[in-house]
Write a protein that holds these residues in place. Structure first.
Motif, mmCIF file in Angstrom:
data_model
loop_
_atom_site.group_PDB
_atom_site.id
_atom_site.type_symbol
_atom_site.label_atom_id
_atom_site.label_comp_id
_atom_site.label_asym_id
_atom_site.label_seq_id
_atom_site.Cartn_x
_atom_site.Cartn_y
_atom_site.Cartn_z
ATOM 1 N N PHE A 1 -104.951 -19.894 134.514
ATOM 2 C CA PHE A 1 -104.472 -21.067 135.243
ATOM 3 C C PHE A 1 -103.321 -20.705 136.181
ATOM 4 O O PHE A 1 -103.288 -21.114 137.335
ATOM 5 N N LEU A 2 -102.379 -19.900 135.651
ATOM 6 C CA LEU A 2 -101.234 -19.505 136.480
ATOM 7 C C LEU A 2 -101.662 -18.616 137.645
ATOM 8 O O LEU A 2 -101.085 -18.702 138.737
ATOM 9 N N LYS A 3 -102.659 -17.766 137.433
ATOM 10 C CA LYS A 3 -103.168 -16.936 138.538
ATOM 11 C C LYS A 3 -103.718 -17.818 139.655
ATOM 12 O O LYS A 3 -103.476 -17.566 140.844
ATOM 13 N N GLU A 4 -104.443 -18.850 139.267
ATOM 14 C CA GLU A 4 -104.984 -19.761 140.269
ATOM 15 C C GLU A 4 -103.851 -20.454 141.031
ATOM 16 O O GLU A 4 -103.908 -20.597 142.267
ATOM 17 N N GLN A 5 -102.827 -20.881 140.299
ATOM 18 C CA GLN A 5 -101.689 -21.549 140.938
ATOM 19 C C GLN A 5 -100.963 -20.607 141.898
ATOM 20 O O GLN A 5 -100.574 -21.011 143.005
ATOM 21 N N VAL A 6 -100.755 -19.361 141.494
ATOM 22 C CA VAL A 6 -100.078 -18.389 142.355
ATOM 23 C C VAL A 6 -100.920 -18.130 143.608
ATOM 24 O O VAL A 6 -100.394 -18.040 144.726
ATOM 25 N N SER A 7 -102.232 -18.005 143.425
ATOM 26 C CA SER A 7 -103.111 -17.785 144.590
ATOM 27 C C SER A 7 -103.008 -18.959 145.562
ATOM 28 O O SER A 7 -102.934 -18.771 146.782
ATOM 29 N N LYS A 8 -103.005 -20.180 145.016
ATOM 30 C CA LYS A 8 -102.897 -21.356 145.868
ATOM 31 C C LYS A 8 -101.553 -21.368 146.591
ATOM 32 O O LYS A 8 -101.473 -21.673 147.787
ATOM 33 N N LEU A 9 -100.470 -21.011 145.862
ATOM 34 C CA LEU A 9 -99.160 -20.955 146.491
ATOM 35 C C LEU A 9 -99.119 -19.916 147.616
ATOM 36 O O LEU A 9 -98.527 -20.153 148.672
ATOM 37 N N GLU B 1 -101.610 -18.947 149.437
ATOM 38 C CA GLU B 1 -102.366 -19.488 150.562
ATOM 39 C C GLU B 1 -101.520 -20.495 151.339
ATOM 40 O O GLU B 1 -101.502 -20.498 152.581
ATOM 41 N N ASP B 2 -100.811 -21.353 150.575
ATOM 42 C CA ASP B 2 -99.956 -22.354 151.225
ATOM 43 C C ASP B 2 -98.836 -21.684 152.019
ATOM 44 O O ASP B 2 -98.492 -22.102 153.145
ATOM 45 N N LEU C 1 -98.122 -21.917 156.035
ATOM 46 C CA LEU C 1 -96.823 -22.269 156.603
ATOM 47 C C LEU C 1 -96.347 -21.203 157.589
ATOM 48 O O LEU C 1 -95.795 -21.513 158.651
ATOM 49 N N LYS C 2 -96.545 -19.941 157.252
ATOM 50 C CA LYS C 2 -96.152 -18.850 158.158
ATOM 51 C C LYS C 2 -96.934 -18.950 159.457
ATOM 52 O O LYS C 2 -96.378 -18.748 160.548
ATOM 53 N N ASP C 3 -98.224 -19.273 159.315
ATOM 54 C CA ASP C 3 -99.055 -19.391 160.528
ATOM 55 C C ASP C 3 -98.561 -20.540 161.410
ATOM 56 O O ASP C 3 -98.498 -20.417 162.642
ATOM 57 N N LYS C 4 -98.151 -21.650 160.835
ATOM 58 C CA LYS C 4 -97.641 -22.779 161.601
ATOM 59 C C LYS C 4 -96.340 -22.408 162.304
ATOM 60 O O LYS C 4 -96.097 -22.777 163.451
#
Length: 135
Positions: A107-115, A117-118, A122-125
């Motif tokens: 579960f935490l791996k999924e959360q870190v991956s999502k973070l 990506e987010d 943000l960097k791209d913006k």
């Protein structure tokens, strides 16, 4: 001629015949008691064997069922089995606790991956706005 036998009748016999009769009676008596003793020995042997057979049958039936106790080696093995059973139970508990940790880690791996990506979004913006953030 009539034969009259009474308490007062006298019999004459040669001494050799009397000794032979005594010897025959003695040998007959000795043989009878020898046979009798041998029969008693065989009867005693049969009684002992019968008792042993009954005890053996009882032992053969009751020993495997544990009614007559156990050998010291068996007792030691039972203690070792109980000890190892306890150790296996502890390992199972630890394994089950580890299974829950695996679920949490996934579960935490999924959360870190999502973070991640987010953060990349943000960097791209920020790059699109030339480093100026208008949000």
């Amino acid at each position: 001629m009539a034969l009259k036998i009474s308490e007062e009748a006298k019999v004459q016999m040669p001494m050799k015949t009397v000794a032979s009769l005594i010897a025959i009676v003695a040998i007959g008596t000795w043989a009878f008691f020898s046979f009798q003793e041998k029969l008693n020995q065989h009867a005693t042997t049969l009684q002992i064997m019968e008792k042993d057979l009954i005890e053996n049958t009882e032992f053969r039936i009751k020993w495997p069922r544990g009614f007559l106790g156990s050998l010291p080696a068996d007792s030691e093995q039972f203690m070792l089995i109980e000890y190892h059973d306890g150790e296996i139970t502890k390992m199972k508990e630890q394994l089950e606790a580890g299974m829950h940790n695996k679920v949490n880690i996934d579960f935490l791996k999924e959360q870190v991956s999502k973070l991640q990506e987010d953060v990349e979004k943000l960097k791209d913006k920020v790059r699109e706005n030339n480093g100026i953030n208008y949000d």
